[in-house]
Design an enzyme around this catalytic site. Structure first.
Site, PDB file in Angstrom:
ATOM      1  N   ASP A 166      38.214  52.398  46.359  1.00 14.72           N
ATOM      2  CA  ASP A 166      39.325  51.549  45.807  1.00 14.72           C
ATOM      3  C   ASP A 166      40.708  52.057  45.670  1.00 14.72           C
ATOM      4  O   ASP A 166      40.149  53.303  45.223  1.00 14.72           O
ATOM      5  CB  ASP A 166      39.208  51.279  44.078  1.00 14.72           C
ATOM      6  CG  ASP A 166      38.414  50.661  43.416  1.00 14.72           C
ATOM      7  OD1 ASP A 166      37.700  49.445  44.754  1.00 14.72           O
ATOM      8  OD2 ASP A 166      37.854  50.338  42.264  1.00 14.72           O
ATOM      9  N   ASP A 197      36.579  38.911  40.647  1.00 12.64           N
ATOM     10  CA  ASP A 197      36.920  39.845  39.932  1.00 12.64           C
ATOM     11  C   ASP A 197      36.195  38.401  38.161  1.00 12.64           C
ATOM     12  O   ASP A 197      37.630  37.635  38.248  1.00 12.64           O
ATOM     13  CB  ASP A 197      38.224  40.457  39.723  1.00 12.64           C
ATOM     14  CG  ASP A 197      37.896  41.206  40.714  1.00 12.64           C
ATOM     15  OD1 ASP A 197      37.161  42.053  41.632  1.00 12.64           O
ATOM     16  OD2 ASP A 197      39.347  41.255  41.627  1.00 12.64           O
TER      17      ASP A 197
END
Length: 261
Positions: free
Chosen positions: A11, A130
């Site tokens: 990330d 998500d």
């Protein structure tokens, strides 16, 4: 039988790998280019590079950093973050990505998945979902539960059901689903297994389980209980809790087919 893949995830924000809990409280976790090289040498099956602030900041993916990461990475590389158009996909494939991941753009316009898949093939189109739990499963009542999609780096609720959306984007041409439980992200409490199982059972393409790995048993559970085709982790690898080799050995011992190097 297809081998189960173990995928470290980078990330990336402001050019650095970061890690947080529930998508917030980010801390520095290293240089993504160096990490890509290290994971390649360690025998990771794939690598996932996600520019986690691109959509929120209304910009494209950091192509220069993605290119430099790809140059150090000789395993399959998925790149996502700020991907909106066919041209974005083309540019990332040219930068060195093997697969490109849509997230917020696919929620806003699922047909962008179809356009990209028509142009480049489903095999290189991933949709990242998500999701947060809005109603936990209640088996005794026959309630399978419900999970809602959030976009813009987990900042924006959509009201969209995660399982139904997975079906939609696969029908549009997505070749893989990267499924992250926002409730479990960074908690080290294990995958959200009911969510993972619900999506895995709903679509005919591979599902990557993401969010919550804290032990090697969690990786096993993602496959044996969640039905995932691949398992993704960040913290346990970035901070040296376990190595890729230890993860693969543990999964092999549990009877899960993995590529041993």
């Amino acid at each position: 039988m297809l081998k189960t893949r173990i995928i470290p995830c980078l990330d990336v924000a402001e050019g650095r790998t970061v890690k947080g809990v529930n998508f917030v409280d980010l801390i520095d976790a290293g240089d993504p280019v160096e990490q890509a090289r290290a994971y390649d040498l360690a025998g990771a099956d794939e690598l996932c590079f996600l520019d986690i602030k691109a959509t929120h900041e209304n910009r494209g993916t950091m192509y220069d950093l993605a290119t430099r990461t790809a140059e150090q990475c000789f395993m399959p590389l998925t790149i996502g973050g700020g991907v909106r158009t066919v041209d974005d996909v083309r540019n990332l494939l040219l930068a060195g990505a093997d697969k490109v991941s849509f997230n917020s753009a696919a929620v806003a316009d699922p047909d962008c998945v179809a356009r990209a898949a028509d142009k480049f093939g489903s095999q290189c189109i991933v949709v990242a979902i998500d999701a947060k739990t809005v109603r936990p499963p209640a088996p005794l009542r026959g309630d399978p539960g419900r999970w809602e999609i959030f976009t813009h780096g987990g900042r924006k609720p959509t009201g969209i059901d995660a399982v139904e959306f997975a079906k939609t984007v696969v029908a549009k041409g997505a070749g893989e689903i990267l499924l992250t439980s926002m409730d479990r992200d960074g908690t080290k409490a294990g995958f959200n297994l009911p969510l993972t199982r619900a999506v895995s059972d709903a679509v005919p393409v591979p599902v990557i389980a993401s969010g919550g790995v804290g032990t090697l048993d969690h990786l096993v559970e993602g496959v044996t209980q969640g039905g995932a085709s691949a398992v993704l982790a960040a913290s346990i690898f970035h901070f040296g809790t376990y190595t890729i080799g230890e993860a693969k050995a543990h999964m092999a011992k549990a009877g899960i087919p993995v590529r041993l190097t």
